[in-house]
Design a protein around this motif. Structure first.
Motif, PDB file in Angstrom:
ATOM      1  N   CYS A  72       0.809  -1.225   0.000  1.00 39.36           N
ATOM      2  CA  CYS A  72       0.000   0.000   0.000  1.00 39.36           C
ATOM      3  C   CYS A  72       0.840   1.272   0.000  1.00 39.36           C
ATOM      4  O   CYS A  72       0.305   2.363   0.174  1.00 39.36           O
ATOM      5  N   ARG A  75      -0.151   4.820  -1.466  1.00 38.30           N
ATOM      6  CA  ARG A  75      -1.516   4.659  -1.958  1.00 38.30           C
ATOM      7  C   ARG A  75      -2.481   5.211  -0.912  1.00 38.30           C
ATOM      8  O   ARG A  75      -2.172   5.226   0.282  1.00 38.30           O
ATOM      9  N   VAL A  77      -4.645   4.404   1.152  1.00 36.21           N
ATOM     10  CA  VAL A  77      -5.270   3.362   1.965  1.00 36.21           C
ATOM     11  C   VAL A  77      -5.153   3.766   3.442  1.00 36.21           C
ATOM     12  O   VAL A  77      -4.035   3.907   3.943  1.00 36.21           O
ATOM     13  N   LEU A 117      -9.519  -3.140  -1.347  1.00 40.40           N
ATOM     14  CA  LEU A 117      -9.014  -1.866  -0.839  1.00 40.40           C
ATOM     15  C   LEU A 117      -8.447  -0.970  -1.929  1.00 40.40           C
ATOM     16  O   LEU A 117      -8.778   0.215  -2.008  1.00 40.40           O
ATOM     17  N   ASP A 118      -7.562  -1.518  -2.772  1.00 48.86           N
ATOM     18  CA  ASP A 118      -6.871  -0.690  -3.746  1.00 48.86           C
ATOM     19  C   ASP A 118      -6.295  -1.575  -4.862  1.00 48.86           C
ATOM     20  O   ASP A 118      -5.542  -2.510  -4.567  1.00 48.86           O
ATOM     21  N   TYR A 122      -3.120  -4.270  -4.718  1.00 48.45           N
ATOM     22  CA  TYR A 122      -3.425  -5.676  -5.035  1.00 48.45           C
ATOM     23  C   TYR A 122      -2.428  -6.233  -6.057  1.00 48.45           C
ATOM     24  O   TYR A 122      -1.870  -7.321  -5.879  1.00 48.45           O
ATOM     25  N   ARG A 181     -13.213   6.535 -11.531  1.00 50.38           N
ATOM     26  CA  ARG A 181     -11.793   6.528 -11.179  1.00 50.38           C
ATOM     27  C   ARG A 181     -11.009   6.064 -12.382  1.00 50.38           C
ATOM     28  O   ARG A 181     -11.352   5.072 -13.012  1.00 50.38           O
TER      29      ARG A 181
END
Length: 199
Positions: A72, A75, A77, A117-118, A122, A181
């Protein structure tokens, strides 16, 4: 509990809150009046993880959290989400009631959690965990992720009458969430300064 400021062991609890992964206590040092937070979790047995090469390793909550944090890096998160994912994995392992569990159980849960989450986090974790060692295999995984995202886009209700009286810019100004997005590209995945720690 030792005060992190002055080291005094005498403190008083001024607030107690039950959270999903334990109990959070707000404390005040009786010596320097500094306030700090502590967490309490029930000490239950966590199974030993059996690696793919047959070696066994004790479950390390902090190691798991570091691996998720590395994926992450840079990012958007929230820290709370990383803590929740870590706690969810640990709680699940404890609920199994087994002395040993394959490390793939942990890795699979991390991959699924990061996918929600992202997408960039990932892909970063998946490159290490799934052994994606060339651009072609990375692209296949990205295409699969994009395909999943496209199928989750809600179709408009045919019973709802659409309003075309506003211009596109008016609608975007009125509803900023209407902007999808942007799709992450391979270039956005980037590289990490240190290797991920993947179970």
């Amino acid at each position: 509990m030792r005060c992190p400021i002055c080291g005094e062991t005498d403190s008083k609890v001024i607030d107690t809150t039950e959270v999903r992964y334990g109990i959070r206590r707000r404390r005040e040092c009786k010596n320097c009046a500094a306030r700090f937070t502590t967490y309490e979790r029930a000490l239950t047995a966590t199974p030993v993880l059996v690696k793919t090469d047959g070696n066994r390793e004790e479950f390390d909550r902090e190691k798991l959290k570091r691996g998720i944090w590395m994926a992450c890096a840079k990012r958007p998160v929230p820290a709370l989400e990383v803590e929740r994912l870590t706690a969810r994995i640990e709680t699940y392992l404890q609920s199994l009631g087994k002395p040993e569990v394959s490390s793939r159980v942990v890795g699979d849960m991390v991959v699924r959690g990061l996918k929600d989450l992202d997408p960039i986090a990932y892909i970063r974790y998946a490159i290490v965990y799934l052994g994606l060692d060339d651009l072609a295999s990375v692209r296949v995984e990205i295409d699969s992720l994009l395909s999943e995202q496209e199928t989750t886009i809600a179709m408009p209700d045919p019973e709802v009458e659409l309003d075309f009286s506003q211009t596109a810019s008016d609608r975007l100004t009125a509803d900023p969430d209407a902007v999808d997005r942007p799709t992450p590209s391979i270039a956005e995945i980037g590289t990490l300064s240190r290797p991920l720690t993947a179970y």
